[in-house]
Design a protein around this motif. Structure first.
Motif, mmCIF file in Angstrom:
data_model
loop_
_atom_site.group_PDB
_atom_site.id
_atom_site.type_symbol
_atom_site.label_atom_id
_atom_site.label_comp_id
_atom_site.label_asym_id
_atom_site.label_seq_id
_atom_site.Cartn_x
_atom_site.Cartn_y
_atom_site.Cartn_z
ATOM 1 N N GLU A 69 0.848 -1.211 0.000
ATOM 2 C CA GLU A 69 0.000 0.000 0.000
ATOM 3 C C GLU A 69 0.873 1.247 0.000
ATOM 4 O O GLU A 69 0.625 2.201 -0.737
ATOM 5 N N ARG A 70 1.906 1.227 0.867
ATOM 6 C CA ARG A 70 2.786 2.400 0.967
ATOM 7 C C ARG A 70 3.486 2.653 -0.371
ATOM 8 O O ARG A 70 3.647 3.794 -0.799
ATOM 9 N N PHE A 71 3.896 1.579 -1.034
ATOM 10 C CA PHE A 71 4.572 1.753 -2.323
ATOM 11 C C PHE A 71 3.622 2.381 -3.334
ATOM 12 O O PHE A 71 3.992 3.306 -4.060
ATOM 13 N N GLU A 72 2.384 1.868 -3.377
ATOM 14 C CA GLU A 72 1.432 2.393 -4.364
ATOM 15 C C GLU A 72 1.138 3.862 -4.111
ATOM 16 O O GLU A 72 1.053 4.662 -5.047
ATOM 17 N N GLU A 73 1.017 4.229 -2.829
ATOM 18 C CA GLU A 73 0.791 5.649 -2.495
ATOM 19 C C GLU A 73 1.989 6.488 -2.951
ATOM 20 O O GLU A 73 1.830 7.550 -3.560
ATOM 21 N N SER A 74 3.185 5.998 -2.642
ATOM 22 C CA SER A 74 4.391 6.764 -2.994
ATOM 23 C C SER A 74 4.527 6.894 -4.499
ATOM 24 O O SER A 74 4.874 7.955 -5.014
ATOM 25 N N LEU A 75 4.257 5.798 -5.211
ATOM 26 C CA LEU A 75 4.375 5.827 -6.673
ATOM 27 C C LEU A 75 3.416 6.852 -7.272
ATOM 28 O O LEU A 75 3.785 7.650 -8.133
ATOM 29 N N GLN A 76 2.179 6.843 -6.775
ATOM 30 C CA GLN A 76 1.190 7.781 -7.284
ATOM 31 C C GLN A 76 1.629 9.215 -7.013
ATOM 32 O O GLN A 76 1.540 10.082 -7.890
#
Lengths: 274, 183
Positions: A69-76
Motif C-alpha cells: 500500500e505504501r509503495f502504491e501511495e508513494s508511486l502515485q
C-alpha cells in the motif's frame, strides 16, 4: 601456484561443490603453505553452514501487506509530482487525491478559506464578473490561497504531506515571476534542508520548470556542494544541465560529487540533454 | 522495464508485484531488520523509476534491480554511519586457537554464525548474501557489484575468512562467559 591463485580456485570449488585437493597444483601448494591449508580446512565448513544462518529463515519471508500500500501511495505521489507521461486519464489528479486522502488540519483550513473567498467574491461581485480584469483578480486571489496551502504543506512534519505541497506548488511556478516568490523560496528550502531525500529530489524537479529565474538557478547550484545523497546530486545535475551545461561540467570537475553520480551523468545525460 | 523507459511509468507497479518479495528478502538479509528491509525495498523501486534510463534493454533486469537495491542499502548504511547491526568489539583471538571447524560442531553454531554474519561489514556481507542466500553465480554478482569475476572471488574469500575470525571471537566470548558462570 600462488596463494591468490589457490584462493580463486578454492572459491570456484566452493561454488561448484568440488574439492580443491583434486587439483595437483593445488595439492602441491597446500603442502608448502600453512595459511592456505588452514583456509582449505575451515572455509568449506563455513560455506556449507552459512545457509543455516540465513536471517530470512528467522525473520519470516513475507513483507507486510502495508508495504505494498505504501509503495502504491508513494508511486502515485511521485507520478503526480513529476507530471511525467504514463498517468491514466481516469485516475484522480492531485486535487482529487487531496480530497480523497486524509485531511491535514492545515489543508482543511486552507481549502475552507478558498471556498469562503470564492463564496464571498461571488456574493459581492454578483453578475459583474464578465469583466476580464475582475476574473483576473479572482484568479489571483485563488492563486494566492493555493500558494499558502502549498507553502504550509511543505513545512509539514510528514514527508508525504511535504511531497503533496511540492506537487501543489507546480501550478504556481508557471507564474513565478508575478507571485511565486514564496513558493520558490519554500522549494529551495526543501532542497537545502529537507531530511528526506525523496522530498529534496521532488523539490529539485519542481524547480526545474523555473530555471529561467536566476534565483532558482543560483539556489540550485549553491546547494550542490552540501548534498550528501547521490540521488539528490543526480537530480540536481540532471536539472541544472538544462540551464547551463558548462557550469555543470565545472561542478563535475570540482570533485565534490559522488563518483557513481559523475559516471552516471557522463554516460546518461548527454544522450538527452543534447 | 522497457515499457517504463518508454514512458508507461505505471508499469512499475507490475514490476513491484513480480519482484518485491525477492528484493525484500535481499534487503532483509543485508540489514537483518524487517522494517528497514521494507523501507529499502520501497526505495529500490522508486529509485528504479528515477534511474530507469540507466537500464540497458539488452541486459538482464534482475541483476540491474539487485544493483539498485544494493546501492540503496549502501546509502542506508552510510546515512546511519554504522552497519545496521553495529560493530561490537571482539576479543583478539590468536588465529591458531580453537579452529572454526571445532567450534562449528557446537549445537548453537547457527545462531552464533548468524550473529557473526550480522557483524561482518556490509561489503563482505553483501557478497556472501548474494552467493549463498540469493544463489547468484559469481558472474552475475560481478554485474551487480560492478566488478570483475576475479574481484568477486577475492571479496568472497576475504569475507569468508573474516566471518571465520568473527565467529571464532564470538565462540571464545561464549566460552569465557560460561567459565565465569561456572566459577
Amino acid at each position: 601456484m600462488k596463494c591468490e591463485d589457490f584462493e580463486a580456485l578454492l572459491m570456484d570449488c566452493l561454488e561448484e561443490g568440488r574439492a580443491p585437493a583434486s587439483n595437483a597444483e593445488a595439492r602441491a601448494h597446500l603442502e608448502s603453505c600453512e595459511a592456505c591449508r588452514r583456509d582449505a580446512a575451515e572455509l568449506p565448513i563455513l560455506w556449507q553452514r552459512l545457509p543455516a544462518a540465513d536471517p530470512v529463515h528467522s525473520a519470516g519471508e513475507a513483507p507486510s501487506a502495508r508495504m505494498k500500500e505504501r509503495f502504491e501511495e508513494s508511486l502515485q505521489t511521485v507520478l503526480e509530482v513529476r507530471e511525467l507521461p504514463g498517468r491514466s486519464a481516469n485516475k484522480p489528479g492531485i486535487g482529487g487525491r487531496l480530497i480523497a486522502g486524509p485531511w491535514s488540519r492545515a489543508l482543511a483550513t486552507a481549502l475552507a478559506a478558498t471556498l469562503a473567498i470564492g463564496v464571498a467574491l461571488g456574493f459581492f461581485l454578483g453578475g459583474r464578473l464578465s469583466s476580464n480584469a475582475e476574473v483576473r483578480e479572482l484568479r489571483a486571489e485563488m492563486r494566492s490561497v493555493n500558494e499558502v496551502v502549498a507553502v504550509a504543506l511543505m513545512s509539514h512534519r510528514s514527508a508525504s504531506e511535504r511531497l503533496r505541497g511540492i506537487a501543489l506548488s507546480s501550478s504556481n511556478l508557471s507564474d513565478a515571476t508575478s507571485g511565486g516568490a514564496r513558493v520558490i523560496e519554500a522549494l529551495l528550502e526543501r532542497v537545502r534542508n529537507d531530511p528526506n531525500d525523496n522530498v529534496r529530489v521532488a523539490a529539485v524537479e519542481a524547480l526545474g520548470s523555473a530555471l529561467d529565474l536566476a534565483q532558482v538557478r543560483d539556489g540550485l547550484f549553491a546547494s550542490v556542494g552540501s548534498q550528501e545523497s547521490p540521488e539528490v546530486q543526480a537530480a540536481l545535475l540532471e536539472t541544472l544541465a538544462r540551464a547551463d551545461r558548462g557550469a555543470v561540467d565545472e561542478v563535475l570537475a570540482s570533485g565534490q560529487l559522488d563518483d557513481g553520480v559523475r559516471q552516471w551523468f557522463r554516460v546518461v545525460v548527454p544522450s538527452y540533454v543534447g | 522495464m522497457v515499457a517504463v523507459q518508454n514512458g508507461d511509468l505505471e508499469k512499475l507497479g507490475d514490476l513491484f508485484e513480480r519482484h518485491h518479495s525477492r528484493i525484500y528478502s535481499f534487503c532483509l538479509r543485508l540489514t537483518g531488520k524487517a522494517a528497514a528491509a521494507e523501507d529499502l525495498t520501497q526505495e529500490t523501486f522508486l529509485r528504479a523509476l528515477r534511474y530507469n534510463r540507466t537500464f540497458q534493454g539488452t541486459s538482464d533486469f534482475l541483476p540491474w534491480l539487485y544493483r539498485v537495491a544494493r546501492n540503496v542499502a549502501n546509502d542506508h548504511f552510510r546515512r546511519s554511519r554504522v552497519p545496521e547491526h553495529g560493530v561490537e568489539k571482539l576479543p583478539d583471538v590468536p588465529s591458531g586457537e580453537r579452529p572454526v571447524a571445532e567450534a562449528l560442531e557446537l549445537a548453537e553454531d547457527s545462531e552464533r554464525l548468524r550473529a557473526a554474519l550480522a557483524r561482518l561489514p556490509p561489503a563482505g556481507r553483501e557478497v556472501l548474501v548474494l552467493s549463498r542466500f540469493e544463489h547468484r553465480k559469481y558472474t552475475e554478482i560481478g554485474q551487480i557489484l560492478g566488478c570483475s569475476v576475479g574481484a568477486v572471488k577475492t571479496r568472497a574469500h576475504r569475507a569468508l575468512k573474516q566471518l571465520g575470525e568473527i565467529y571464532r571471537g564470538l565462540a571464545t566470548q561464549g566460552s569465557d562467559r560460561a567459565r565465569e558462570v561456572a566459577s
